[in-house]
Write an enzyme that holds these catalytic residues in place. Sequence first.
Site, PDB file in Angstrom:
ATOM      1  CG  HIS A   1      23.836 -36.777  11.700  1.00  0.00           C
ATOM      2  ND1 HIS A   1      23.627 -36.480  10.365  1.00  0.00           N
ATOM      3  CD2 HIS A   1      25.116 -37.199  11.791  1.00  0.00           C
ATOM      4  CE1 HIS A   1      24.738 -36.735   9.680  1.00  0.00           C
ATOM      5  NE2 HIS A   1      25.655 -37.163  10.521  1.00  0.00           N
TER       6      HIS A   1
ATOM      7  CE  LYS B   1     -16.800 -18.045 -10.443  1.00  0.00           C
ATOM      8  NZ  LYS B   1     -18.082 -18.154  -9.706  1.00  0.00           N
TER       9      LYS B   1
END
Length: 515
Positions: free
Chosen positions: A275, A137
Amino acid sequence: MAIRRALISVSDKTGIVEFASELTKLGVQIISTGGTQSLLKDKGVPVIGISEVTGFPEIMDGRVKTLHPAVHSGLLAVRDNEEHQASMKELGLDYIDLVVVNLYPFAETIAKPDVTYEDAIENIDIGGPTMLRSAAKNHAFVTVVVDAADYNGVLEEVRAGGDTTLDTRKRLAAKVFRHTGSYDALISDYLSKQVGETYPERYTVTYEKVQDLRYGENPHQSAAFYRKPNAAAGSITTAEQLHGKELSYNNINDANSALLIVKEFSEPAVVAVKHMNPCGVGIGTNVLEAYQKAYAADPTSIFGGIVAANRTIDEATAQLLHEIFLEIVIAPDFSPEALEILSKKKNIRLLKVSGLDQAGERKPEPVITTVEGGMLVQDIDVHQITEADLTVVTERKPTEAELKQLLFGWKVVKHVKSNAIVLAADDMTVGVGAGQMNRVGSAKIAIEQAGEKAKGSVMASDAYFPKGDTLELAAKAGITAVIHPGGSINDALSIQVANENGIAIVTTGIRHFRH
């Protein structure tokens, strides 16, 4: 400003002695705790204990040591705020400029098969995340490091200018919040499972990056590959690549599909995928026979595809695999001879995936599908059936030989895109119809692909037949038995067509849509 004081407390001590030693050479005072403090002392690195900073002993087996104003004031004080400066001076506190922390090994702990609930809870870090969050922070002034990979970069900047750059501190702060967020996600997931919260009001997941990919499904899309922490063996995320160029986005998707199918079988099995749909599946007494059947199922579509086996690839099988162009071969192992043969092709990827030859009951686990602005979560479809689960609905019962092929086809059809039709004969697929907008269309494709092999084959359908037209096609093609879920209000139409043509139908009561 310059880095004068560093607080170091790490569970993973990789590189920490060297890093701390270099910091002291740069005039940085080291504060530490517990095992890290002992290690640094033993290695001759000057270090002061956290109790000397807080004036309070570590208590409760180390549970409480850094949760103290002397620590968090030094981390959170805004250095150019006069009130903060006055408070620090009045209370006799000093700033902490660098925090190096990594957390208790919660993920590693819960990965142990014999882990107890008490052990898991004890490995939830409290002080570490709190220090990390405080430092991150206040990254305008404080450097925070959570990853040993960042040690050298920080040292270089401190050597050059006495401090890190703001850009570096911002980057490291972002990394901290990713790290603590991931840590909390693992804990919340573990605790949610303990109390049976399958779909909680907030669903938080975490994944770790495996690699950046050259591109996504198409070259204009960017992509990366991530894995779930503690991913189970037998998955594409745990594969060991033995040979070949880097996996692509489509490779990974196709390989995952192949693995899901081959894990359906306990007997030697080989699956060919294109595929994300199977183009050939075969089972046999050994891997060579299984591959020969998978290849014969569709010699055209297997070209450029992916092959997965649930047995070690031997020399004879490798010789056949080497004859065609394949993107990937996946197996639980490769014999030395097979590896030598297949490695002659520079680009083919050879993946070793442990556990494929150890078939057993698979447990459902969550599968996430993203939609724009959200996601869907469901259990993976691991449902399996046996002969005892089948209901014969026609006048003719299937023979034992037909039943074997019906169950084989059922294992495959659940992995074919809906609408799905699979034709099977002689322990191999002979026709696959995938992803059509109606079931008749899929049946036509499967029958056309099978050609003469359709005669005497069996048909598996992932969902019921809303009309009798698919059964009419089956009868004309010489298909002798059908397996499907049943449950349509028009089941009678299909049964009537089957009875008129001597086709046996069994129903499962289970649907396998795959969109």
